[in-house]
Design a protein around this motif. Sequence first.
Motif, PDB file in Angstrom:
ATOM      1  N   LEU A 246      -1.806 -12.725 -11.272  1.00  0.00           N
ATOM      2  CA  LEU A 246      -0.699 -13.272 -10.487  1.00  0.00           C
ATOM      3  C   LEU A 246      -0.319 -12.322  -9.347  1.00  0.00           C
ATOM      4  O   LEU A 246      -0.199 -12.749  -8.189  1.00  0.00           O
ATOM      5  N   ALA A 247      -0.153 -11.046  -9.658  1.00  0.00           N
ATOM      6  CA  ALA A 247       0.203 -10.090  -8.608  1.00  0.00           C
ATOM      7  C   ALA A 247      -0.909  -9.975  -7.576  1.00  0.00           C
ATOM      8  O   ALA A 247      -0.654  -9.860  -6.372  1.00  0.00           O
ATOM      9  N   GLY A 248      -2.158 -10.031  -8.049  1.00  0.00           N
ATOM     10  CA  GLY A 248      -3.281  -9.943  -7.124  1.00  0.00           C
ATOM     11  C   GLY A 248      -3.378 -11.138  -6.201  1.00  0.00           C
ATOM     12  O   GLY A 248      -3.714 -11.002  -5.019  1.00  0.00           O
ATOM     13  N   GLU A 249      -3.069 -12.328  -6.730  1.00  0.00           N
ATOM     14  CA  GLU A 249      -3.117 -13.523  -5.885  1.00  0.00           C
ATOM     15  C   GLU A 249      -2.003 -13.498  -4.845  1.00  0.00           C
ATOM     16  O   GLU A 249      -2.219 -13.897  -3.687  1.00  0.00           O
ATOM     17  N   LEU A 250      -0.833 -13.025  -5.229  1.00  0.00           N
ATOM     18  CA  LEU A 250       0.241 -12.853  -4.239  1.00  0.00           C
ATOM     19  C   LEU A 250      -0.190 -11.860  -3.162  1.00  0.00           C
ATOM     20  O   LEU A 250       0.024 -12.096  -1.966  1.00  0.00           O
ATOM     21  N   THR A 251      -0.824 -10.770  -3.575  1.00  0.00           N
ATOM     22  CA  THR A 251      -1.309  -9.768  -2.626  1.00  0.00           C
ATOM     23  C   THR A 251      -2.344 -10.358  -1.678  1.00  0.00           C
ATOM     24  O   THR A 251      -2.302 -10.124  -0.460  1.00  0.00           O
ATOM     25  N   ARG A 252      -3.288 -11.109  -2.248  1.00  0.00           N
ATOM     26  CA  ARG A 252      -4.369 -11.683  -1.435  1.00  0.00           C
ATOM     27  C   ARG A 252      -3.806 -12.631  -0.392  1.00  0.00           C
ATOM     28  O   ARG A 252      -4.193 -12.587   0.784  1.00  0.00           O
ATOM     29  N   ARG A 253      -2.893 -13.496  -0.804  1.00  0.00           N
ATOM     30  CA  ARG A 253      -2.343 -14.477   0.134  1.00  0.00           C
ATOM     31  C   ARG A 253      -1.453 -13.819   1.176  1.00  0.00           C
ATOM     32  O   ARG A 253      -1.404 -14.277   2.326  1.00  0.00           O
TER      33      ARG A 253
ATOM     34  N   GLU B 176      -2.395  -0.242  -8.248  1.00  0.00           N
ATOM     35  CA  GLU B 176      -2.299  -0.411  -6.804  1.00  0.00           C
ATOM     36  C   GLU B 176      -3.300  -1.487  -6.398  1.00  0.00           C
ATOM     37  O   GLU B 176      -4.500  -1.338  -6.607  1.00  0.00           O
ATOM     38  N   ILE B 177      -2.789  -2.567  -5.858  1.00  0.00           N
ATOM     39  CA  ILE B 177      -3.611  -3.720  -5.489  1.00  0.00           C
ATOM     40  C   ILE B 177      -3.494  -3.903  -3.980  1.00  0.00           C
ATOM     41  O   ILE B 177      -2.385  -3.941  -3.441  1.00  0.00           O
ATOM     42  N   GLU B 178      -4.626  -4.025  -3.315  1.00  0.00           N
ATOM     43  CA  GLU B 178      -4.606  -4.128  -1.858  1.00  0.00           C
ATOM     44  C   GLU B 178      -5.570  -5.211  -1.391  1.00  0.00           C
ATOM     45  O   GLU B 178      -6.707  -5.296  -1.878  1.00  0.00           O
ATOM     46  N   ALA B 179      -5.091  -6.041  -0.468  1.00  0.00           N
ATOM     47  CA  ALA B 179      -5.941  -7.089   0.099  1.00  0.00           C
ATOM     48  C   ALA B 179      -7.016  -6.474   0.980  1.00  0.00           C
ATOM     49  O   ALA B 179      -6.755  -5.520   1.726  1.00  0.00           O
ATOM     50  N   GLY B 180      -8.227  -7.039   0.910  1.00  0.00           N
ATOM     51  CA  GLY B 180      -9.321  -6.543   1.726  1.00  0.00           C
ATOM     52  C   GLY B 180      -9.097  -6.738   3.204  1.00  0.00           C
ATOM     53  O   GLY B 180      -9.607  -5.969   4.022  1.00  0.00           O
ATOM     54  N   ASP B 181      -8.317  -7.766   3.554  1.00  0.00           N
ATOM     55  CA  ASP B 181      -8.013  -8.022   4.965  1.00  0.00           C
ATOM     56  C   ASP B 181      -6.548  -7.716   5.253  1.00  0.00           C
ATOM     57  O   ASP B 181      -5.877  -8.435   5.984  1.00  0.00           O
ATOM     58  N   ARG B 182      -6.067  -6.651   4.657  1.00  0.00           N
ATOM     59  CA  ARG B 182      -4.663  -6.279   4.791  1.00  0.00           C
ATOM     60  C   ARG B 182      -4.234  -6.234   6.247  1.00  0.00           C
ATOM     61  O   ARG B 182      -4.941  -5.704   7.110  1.00  0.00           O
ATOM     62  N   ALA B 183      -3.056  -6.788   6.505  1.00  0.00           N
ATOM     63  CA  ALA B 183      -2.497  -6.797   7.858  1.00  0.00           C
ATOM     64  C   ALA B 183      -1.129  -6.120   7.825  1.00  0.00           C
ATOM     65  O   ALA B 183      -0.250  -6.514   7.062  1.00  0.00           O
ATOM     66  N   GLY B 184      -0.950  -5.087   8.609  1.00  0.00           N
ATOM     67  CA  GLY B 184       0.335  -4.418   8.664  1.00  0.00           C
ATOM     68  C   GLY B 184       0.483  -3.372   7.578  1.00  0.00           C
ATOM     69  O   GLY B 184      -0.441  -3.066   6.827  1.00  0.00           O
ATOM     70  N   ASP B 185       1.705  -2.810   7.476  1.00  0.00           N
ATOM     71  CA  ASP B 185       1.952  -1.718   6.540  1.00  0.00           C
ATOM     72  C   ASP B 185       3.012  -2.082   5.506  1.00  0.00           C
ATOM     73  O   ASP B 185       3.741  -1.217   5.008  1.00  0.00           O
TER      74      ASP B 185
END
Length: 304
Positions: free
Chosen positions: A88-95, A57-66
Amino acid sequence: MSRRQRHDLDALLRSAPKTAYATVEEARASFDRMFDAPAPDGVTVREGALAGRPALEIEAGDRAGDTVVLYLHGGGYVVGSPRTHAALAGELTRRARTRLVSLDYRLAPEHPFPAAVEDALAAYRELLERGARPAGIALAGDSAGGGLAIATLLAAREAGLPMPAAAVLFSPWADLTLTGDSMETKQGLDPIFDRSDIEGYRAHYLGARDPSAPTASPALADLTGLPPLLVQAGSNELLLDDAVRLAARAAADGVDVTLRVWGGLPHVFQHQYGSVEEAGQALDDAVSFLSRAHAAAAAEDLVS
């Protein structure tokens, strides 16, 4: 990217040792060593589970929305894991400033077709059962994981499940009949694979099963009713025609599809986002596509 940069990337990929592995375990260990980059800064990574399978489970620190992305890793259905694709999955998540679940689906030859499809479908079903709105879910995957993402959508359609907002496919392996012209015309241009490599993965995954089955070769299937698709590929890959033919089939079946092919670049070049400008552009395009798709799906929910 300059011609020189493309040449340097091609040379780098060709310099990787090509080894005839005696066992699947050796191939997996080598793949794990090659793709050992961690997830980028700006995301948190947790061990989790989905539908009885391990997951990251990878989550952006500045996650926006659900919104949430169900990510399906590449590796020919034989090698790879969420850990090998955490960067790769983490970079997609971050962006994308989202949450992502990368599924550790069962691998062949121990668990041949259709085990991976069953696991991915069960994972998508559980996301829905946990309360995720279809309009807030997207599927994404690279290589075999890209083909698996489309196969999952087909299985979900047949099961009567609602479609997610969209799917993003990086260099999808979507034709296990291996009949695309690029399997021959890109031989030698592809710095990563030759035909025998791909035939080996297919043999492990399918055995004697029909390679033209819809969830084995979704590029040959009826794609009617699928959500918007973004398909990306490099021009120097044996699987180029998998991407092109999948997009063409989707368009013919009334699916909203965007195909982008980058000249002179290899299979799943998005892995190179830290050093290749086009890789970052491709990920940004994926983020923009997902944002539009989620907004459109949410608006449609309000109308209905």
